[in-house]
Design an enzyme around this catalytic site. Sequence first.
Site, mmCIF file in Angstrom:
data_model
loop_
_atom_site.group_PDB
_atom_site.id
_atom_site.type_symbol
_atom_site.label_atom_id
_atom_site.label_comp_id
_atom_site.label_asym_id
_atom_site.label_seq_id
_atom_site.Cartn_x
_atom_site.Cartn_y
_atom_site.Cartn_z
ATOM 1 N N CYS A 1 -53.839 11.082 28.357
ATOM 2 C CA CYS A 1 -52.379 10.991 28.483
ATOM 3 C C CYS A 1 -51.968 10.063 29.629
ATOM 4 C CB CYS A 1 -51.826 12.396 28.726
ATOM 5 S SG CYS A 1 -50.050 12.430 29.006
ATOM 6 N N GLU B 1 -38.043 9.592 32.175
ATOM 7 C CA GLU B 1 -37.892 9.027 30.829
ATOM 8 C C GLU B 1 -37.559 10.107 29.797
ATOM 9 O OE1 GLU B 1 -40.715 5.103 30.763
ATOM 10 O OE2 GLU B 1 -41.703 7.010 30.436
ATOM 11 N N CYS C 1 -36.503 14.093 23.031
ATOM 12 C CA CYS C 1 -37.672 14.566 23.761
ATOM 13 C C CYS C 1 -37.362 14.437 25.260
ATOM 14 C CB CYS C 1 -38.842 13.683 23.349
ATOM 15 S SG CYS C 1 -40.354 14.011 24.216
ATOM 16 N N CYS D 1 -45.842 9.889 21.917
ATOM 17 C CA CYS D 1 -46.436 11.000 22.664
ATOM 18 C C CYS D 1 -47.526 10.499 23.586
ATOM 19 C CB CYS D 1 -47.135 11.973 21.720
ATOM 20 S SG CYS D 1 -46.054 13.005 20.825
ATOM 21 N N CYS E 1 -54.491 15.396 31.811
ATOM 22 C CA CYS E 1 -55.226 15.375 30.540
ATOM 23 C C CYS E 1 -55.794 13.958 30.378
ATOM 24 C CB CYS E 1 -54.307 15.716 29.368
ATOM 25 S SG CYS E 1 -53.652 17.395 29.464
ATOM 26 N N CYS F 1 -47.020 14.441 36.201
ATOM 27 C CA CYS F 1 -47.628 15.671 35.701
ATOM 28 C C CYS F 1 -48.903 15.937 36.478
ATOM 29 C CB CYS F 1 -47.950 15.524 34.211
ATOM 30 S SG CYS F 1 -48.541 17.061 33.473
HETATM 31 N N1 SAH Z 1 -47.331 19.201 28.944
HETATM 32 C C1 SAH Z 1 -46.835 19.546 27.644
HETATM 33 C C2 SAH Z 1 -45.733 18.641 27.132
HETATM 34 C C3 SAH Z 1 -45.869 17.158 27.321
HETATM 35 S S1 SAH Z 1 -46.967 16.223 26.321
HETATM 36 C C4 SAH Z 1 -47.973 19.577 26.659
HETATM 37 O O1 SAH Z 1 -49.056 19.105 26.983
HETATM 38 O O2 SAH Z 1 -47.801 20.113 25.570
HETATM 39 C C5 SAH Z 1 -46.359 16.258 24.693
HETATM 40 C C6 SAH Z 1 -47.484 16.103 23.657
HETATM 41 O O3 SAH Z 1 -48.009 14.762 23.644
HETATM 42 C C7 SAH Z 1 -48.669 17.022 23.937
HETATM 43 O O4 SAH Z 1 -49.102 17.639 22.764
HETATM 44 C C8 SAH Z 1 -49.685 16.038 24.442
HETATM 45 O O5 SAH Z 1 -50.984 16.519 24.336
HETATM 46 C C9 SAH Z 1 -49.402 14.839 23.556
HETATM 47 N N2 SAH Z 1 -50.047 13.617 24.018
HETATM 48 C C10 SAH Z 1 -50.377 13.280 25.271
HETATM 49 N N3 SAH Z 1 -51.015 12.074 25.286
HETATM 50 C C11 SAH Z 1 -51.079 11.654 24.002
HETATM 51 C C12 SAH Z 1 -51.593 10.491 23.371
HETATM 52 N N4 SAH Z 1 -52.168 9.523 24.081
HETATM 53 N N5 SAH Z 1 -51.478 10.387 22.025
HETATM 54 C C13 SAH Z 1 -50.874 11.370 21.303
HETATM 55 N N6 SAH Z 1 -50.353 12.475 21.849
HETATM 56 C C14 SAH Z 1 -50.463 12.630 23.188
#
Ligand code: SAH
Length: 361
Positions: free
Chosen positions: A124, A95, A110, A347, A121, A117
């Site tokens: 996420c 995506e 983006c 995000c 986290c 991944c």
């Molecule tokens: N792995 C990298 C890039 C991908 S995520 C990283 O973690 O930076 C891109 C951004 O989206 C990151 O800052 C991540 O923490 C954020 N993100 C992930 N899940 C989210 C959510 N549920 N709400 C808002 N931001 C989120």
Amino acid sequence: MANSLKNSLLEFDFETLQNFLVTNGYPKYKAQTILQWIYKRSVFDFQDMSDLSKKDRSSLGDLFDVISLEQKNLQISEDGTMKFLFRAKDGQNIESVMIPNEDDSRYTLCVSSQVGCALACSFCATGLMGFKRNLTIDEIISQVLLVDKVIKDTHKLDPHDRAIDNIVYMGMGEPFLNYEAVTKSIEILNDQKCFDIGTRRITVSTVGIIEGIEKFVHAKGQIRLALSLHAANGEKRKKLMPIARKENTRQMLDSIRYYQQQTGRRITIEYILIEGFNNMEEDVLALKHELKSIKYNLNVIPLNPVASLPYDAPSQTTISDFTTRLKRHSIPFVLRVSKGRDIDAACGQLALRNQDIASSD
Ligand code: SAH
């Protein structure tokens, strides 16, 4: 990809393409002709490159693959955000999200750097999928070229202009766990004879992989670095991000200091605000303390809730209390509003759900 014996044209920058063509019996100048068609005119099929001879069109077509992804679906949000679903040659789904800037004439793309991944986290959606594989250089650049073409076609823009003027590596995956392909894709996108986008218009976002941050000091150009911090207190961060159990947050921030000393570049700190979790006075104090001597811009991003994950989006009061605290402690910040929530394009919402896959066939 491995199932093709052809060479991936998008993995070449201008110079290496010139050399490769010469080795294969073509004149050097054809490199520029080919790259112009691809990057400046969005023409990806040799058959349509009208200033090449018929013979060249077919022999180059035998030598190279150009685009390795196929567009399978496109969803458009009420706010103009577009979510693209692409399929790779091995059937994996990828995506990318296109976000129009305020005046609708400029776009931020983006891109994803991995399928799924590995970092899991806890807030996420991508993390729920697990890790499938790294994307190739070619697959990263294909996302850029395909989206750029769609935008130019829909808005009837001059095909010679780029529609995309910012690229953020913030889609699925962790860019620093696919370091070589990510940095090489940036070099090629930056190449004047290729996509010709300035490195300052490119941001790589990381969970904070120490080895990656230290290597990134040597990346060419002035690529911007964003760090997903989300909690400055190490113990709290461990609850959100398993990586913090493996790599100590203070040591990780030391690697950020090292990066900054070496490059002189300000970094972006991303901070997802989660109701009842990281919005208290102690969280702001921890930020202030742990980020001491780092020059940064703080992006506060209200959590986009993900069904089946245990966190809530912050209320308006929580957001305003938190930002008041930041102001009181003289911490400058920008409050980001997520776009594309209605199509799960915001995000952390990128995840290949059954529904996406079904609608794409
Ligand atoms: N792995 C990298 C890039 C991908 S995520 C990283 O973690 O930076 C891109 C951004 O989206 C990151 O800052 C991540 O923490 C954020 N993100 C992930 N899940 C989210 C959510 N549920 N709400 C808002 N931001 C989120």
